[in-house]
Design a protein around this motif. Structure first.
Motif, PDB file in Angstrom:
ATOM      1  N   ARG A  57       0.835  -1.217   0.000  1.00 48.48           N
ATOM      2  CA  ARG A  57       0.000   0.000   0.000  1.00 48.48           C
ATOM      3  C   ARG A  57       0.866   1.262   0.000  1.00 48.48           C
ATOM      4  NH1 ARG A  57      -5.611  -0.740   1.654  1.00 48.48           N
ATOM      5  NH2 ARG A  57      -6.053  -2.975   1.686  1.00 48.48           N
ATOM      6  N   ALA A  58       1.981   1.224   0.730  1.00 49.54           N
ATOM      7  CA  ALA A  58       2.866   2.395   0.755  1.00 49.54           C
ATOM      8  C   ALA A  58       3.435   2.657  -0.644  1.00 49.54           C
ATOM      9  CB  ALA A  58       3.996   2.181   1.761  1.00 49.54           C
ATOM     10  N   LEU A  59       3.849   1.588  -1.328  1.00 48.56           N
ATOM     11  CA  LEU A  59       4.336   1.778  -2.699  1.00 48.56           C
ATOM     12  C   LEU A  59       3.218   2.310  -3.588  1.00 48.56           C
ATOM     13  CD1 LEU A  59       6.649  -1.289  -3.478  1.00 48.56           C
ATOM     14  CD2 LEU A  59       7.313   1.096  -3.150  1.00 48.56           C
ATOM     15  N   ALA A  60       1.989   1.822  -3.351  1.00 46.99           N
ATOM     16  CA  ALA A  60       0.838   2.292  -4.140  1.00 46.99           C
ATOM     17  C   ALA A  60       0.667   3.804  -3.977  1.00 46.99           C
ATOM     18  CB  ALA A  60      -0.431   1.553  -3.704  1.00 46.99           C
ATOM     19  N   ILE A  61       0.885   4.310  -2.768  1.00 43.18           N
ATOM     20  CA  ILE A  61       0.776   5.755  -2.538  1.00 43.18           C
ATOM     21  C   ILE A  61       1.822   6.500  -3.379  1.00 43.18           C
ATOM     22  CG2 ILE A  61       1.183   7.577  -0.803  1.00 43.18           C
ATOM     23  CD1 ILE A  61      -0.231   5.823   1.223  1.00 43.18           C
ATOM     24  N   HIS A  62       3.003   5.929  -3.426  1.00 44.04           N
ATOM     25  CA  HIS A  62       4.072   6.525  -4.237  1.00 44.04           C
ATOM     26  C   HIS A  62       3.642   6.621  -5.715  1.00 44.04           C
ATOM     27  CE1 HIS A  62       8.226   7.438  -5.340  1.00 44.04           C
ATOM     28  NE2 HIS A  62       8.230   6.426  -6.181  1.00 44.04           N
ATOM     29  N   PHE A  63       3.061   5.522  -6.240  1.00 39.98           N
ATOM     30  CA  PHE A  63       2.628   5.524  -7.647  1.00 39.98           C
ATOM     31  C   PHE A  63       1.481   6.517  -7.848  1.00 39.98           C
ATOM     32  CE2 PHE A  63       3.772   0.788  -7.139  1.00 39.98           C
ATOM     33  CZ  PHE A  63       5.126   1.042  -7.346  1.00 39.98           C
ATOM     34  N   PRO A  78      -1.935   2.048 -12.990  1.00 39.39           N
ATOM     35  CA  PRO A  78      -1.472   0.703 -12.637  1.00 39.39           C
ATOM     36  C   PRO A  78      -1.125  -0.169 -13.844  1.00 39.39           C
ATOM     37  CG  PRO A  78      -3.821   0.982 -12.120  1.00 39.39           C
ATOM     38  CD  PRO A  78      -3.287   2.333 -12.467  1.00 39.39           C
ATOM     39  N   GLU A  79      -1.747   0.140 -15.017  1.00 37.86           N
ATOM     40  CA  GLU A  79      -1.410  -0.683 -16.190  1.00 37.86           C
ATOM     41  C   GLU A  79      -0.090  -0.241 -16.833  1.00 37.86           C
ATOM     42  OE1 GLU A  79      -4.716   0.334 -15.266  1.00 37.86           O
ATOM     43  OE2 GLU A  79      -4.381   2.059 -16.544  1.00 37.86           O
ATOM     44  N   ASP A  80       0.438   0.894 -16.432  1.00 32.26           N
ATOM     45  CA  ASP A  80       1.697   1.399 -16.986  1.00 32.26           C
ATOM     46  C   ASP A  80       2.877   0.726 -16.274  1.00 32.26           C
ATOM     47  OD1 ASP A  80       3.873   2.815 -17.883  1.00 32.26           O
ATOM     48  OD2 ASP A  80       3.269   4.734 -16.971  1.00 32.26           O
ATOM     49  N   THR A  81       3.122  -0.529 -16.672  1.00 33.88           N
ATOM     50  CA  THR A  81       4.136  -1.332 -15.978  1.00 33.88           C
ATOM     51  C   THR A  81       5.513  -0.662 -15.989  1.00 33.88           C
ATOM     52  OG1 THR A  81       2.914  -3.293 -16.607  1.00 33.88           O
ATOM     53  CG2 THR A  81       5.148  -3.656 -15.836  1.00 33.88           C
ATOM     54  N   ALA A  82       5.897  -0.129 -17.135  1.00 33.45           N
ATOM     55  CA  ALA A  82       7.216   0.521 -17.220  1.00 33.45           C
ATOM     56  C   ALA A  82       7.286   1.711 -16.268  1.00 33.45           C
ATOM     57  CB  ALA A  82       7.489   0.963 -18.655  1.00 33.45           C
ATOM     58  N   GLY A  83       6.206   2.458 -16.186  1.00 31.29           N
ATOM     59  CA  GLY A  83       6.152   3.608 -15.274  1.00 31.29           C
ATOM     60  C   GLY A  83       6.267   3.173 -13.824  1.00 31.29           C
ATOM     61  N   VAL A  84       5.570   2.096 -13.478  1.00 31.09           N
ATOM     62  CA  VAL A  84       5.609   1.573 -12.102  1.00 31.09           C
ATOM     63  C   VAL A  84       7.024   1.091 -11.771  1.00 31.09           C
ATOM     64  CG1 VAL A  84       4.790  -0.304 -10.599  1.00 31.09           C
ATOM     65  CG2 VAL A  84       3.145   0.964 -12.004  1.00 31.09           C
ATOM     66  N   ARG A 117      12.288   2.752  -8.405  1.00 30.11           N
ATOM     67  CA  ARG A 117      13.674   3.133  -8.153  1.00 30.11           C
ATOM     68  C   ARG A 117      13.802   4.264  -7.148  1.00 30.11           C
ATOM     69  NH1 ARG A 117      14.533   3.259 -13.974  1.00 30.11           N
ATOM     70  NH2 ARG A 117      14.198   1.067 -14.389  1.00 30.11           N
ATOM     71  N   ASP A 118      12.857   5.183  -7.145  1.00 27.41           N
ATOM     72  CA  ASP A 118      12.996   6.277  -6.176  1.00 27.41           C
ATOM     73  C   ASP A 118      11.992   6.158  -5.027  1.00 27.41           C
ATOM     74  OD1 ASP A 118      10.761   7.061  -7.520  1.00 27.41           O
ATOM     75  OD2 ASP A 118      11.627   8.874  -8.379  1.00 27.41           O
ATOM     76  N   ALA A 119      11.617   4.916  -4.725  1.00 29.07           N
ATOM     77  CA  ALA A 119      10.747   4.705  -3.560  1.00 29.07           C
ATOM     78  C   ALA A 119      11.550   3.977  -2.489  1.00 29.07           C
ATOM     79  CB  ALA A 119       9.545   3.857  -3.955  1.00 29.07           C
ATOM     80  N   ASP A 120      11.478   4.477  -1.282  1.00 23.22           N
ATOM     81  CA  ASP A 120      12.104   3.760  -0.180  1.00 23.22           C
ATOM     82  C   ASP A 120      11.043   3.486   0.873  1.00 23.22           C
ATOM     83  OD1 ASP A 120      14.360   2.758   1.421  1.00 23.22           O
ATOM     84  OD2 ASP A 120      13.808   4.432   2.722  1.00 23.22           O
ATOM     85  N   VAL A 121      10.770   2.204   1.111  1.00 20.36           N
ATOM     86  CA  VAL A 121       9.781   1.831   2.128  1.00 20.36           C
ATOM     87  C   VAL A 121      10.530   1.286   3.337  1.00 20.36           C
ATOM     88  CG1 VAL A 121       7.843   0.291   2.664  1.00 20.36           C
ATOM     89  CG2 VAL A 121       8.022   1.315   0.392  1.00 20.36           C
TER      90      VAL A 121
END
Ligand code: C5P
Length: 218
Positions: free
Chosen positions: A38-44, A51-57, A62-66
């Motif tokens: 869920r925390a990563l989901a907030i980042h996206f 969510p369908e933009d796999t390359a974007g996700v 790379r710049d998410a730190d949980v």
């Protein structure tokens, strides 16, 4: 090496309620892995990635730190240094997490964090792939489930209690969709580990489920 209890099962089976109570009774730390997705989901969501933009996700990973900290025994989730614990449990975040958790790079991102917590502490860790993939050598594995009807009714009562508008059929459909995605994804799908104890809580009370699970634990 910590003592490790893995508890997996579908959305709405009551894993977090039960795991928190078992943790308290046995003196384990409760690790909620869904909260990490869920925390990563907030980042996206913050970055406006679909969510369908796999390359974007994958790029955004790379710049998410949980990271996780415990305050008075309660898990706090940090996203890039910010405590996002209070923002995790919305439908929007849950939906984003359910979709993006199918992406291997998203799962990879959280694997070490989960394994490290289990190595360093006595934990009860809840999720979808803990017994099958994250902690294959867990001391105890539980697969906690309940019928779609039961899970939908529990969720409905919970939302009503909070005074939120909701509809039982919509909730049931949402639960079915989440099951479908969790069980049929290619990477680490939800399934019962062969050596997991199956607990169907459809007709059990919370204390009954807690005591059943505790009976398997040290
Ligand atoms: O359990 P919770 O609903 O908070 O999890 C959010 C989403 O994260 C789930 O819908 C599921 O798809 C995903 N998840 C997962 N693996 C885990 C924990 C959660 O794929 N170990």
């Amino acid at each position: 090496m910590g003592y490790n209890v893995a508890i997996d099962g579908p959305a709405g089976a009551g894993k977090s309620t039960i795991a928190k109570l078992v943790a308290k009774e046995k003196g384990y730390i409760y690790v909620d892995t869904g909260a990490m997705y869920r925390a990563l989901a907030i980042h996206f969501l913050k970055k406006g990635i679909a969510p369908e933009d796999t390359a974007g996700v994958v790029g955004a990973c790379r710049d998410a730190d949980v990271s996780i900290r415990y305050e008075n025994g309660v898990q706090q989730v940090y996203l890039n240094g910010e405590n996002v614990t209070g923002m995790l449990r919305t439908e929007e975040v849950g939906n984003m997490a359910s979709r993006t958790s199918a992406i291997p790079e998203v799962r990879e991102k959280l694997l070490e964090l989960q394994r490290t917590l289990a190595r360093e502490n006595d934990v009860i860790m809840d999720g979808r792939d803990i017994g099958t993939n994250i902690l294959p050598n867990a001391d105890v594995k539980i697969y906690l489930t309940a019928s779609v009807e039961t899970r939908a009714k529990r969720r409905y009562d919970e939302l009503k209690e909070k005074g939120e508008e909701c509809d039982l059929d919509t909730i049931a459909q949402d639960i079915k969709d989440r099951d479908e995605r969790d069980m049929n994804r290619e990477t680490a799908p939800l399934k019962k580990a062969e050596d997991a104890v199956l607990v169907d809580s459809s007709y059990m009370t919370i204390p009954e489920v807690v005591s059943e699970i505790c009976s398997h634990c040290k």
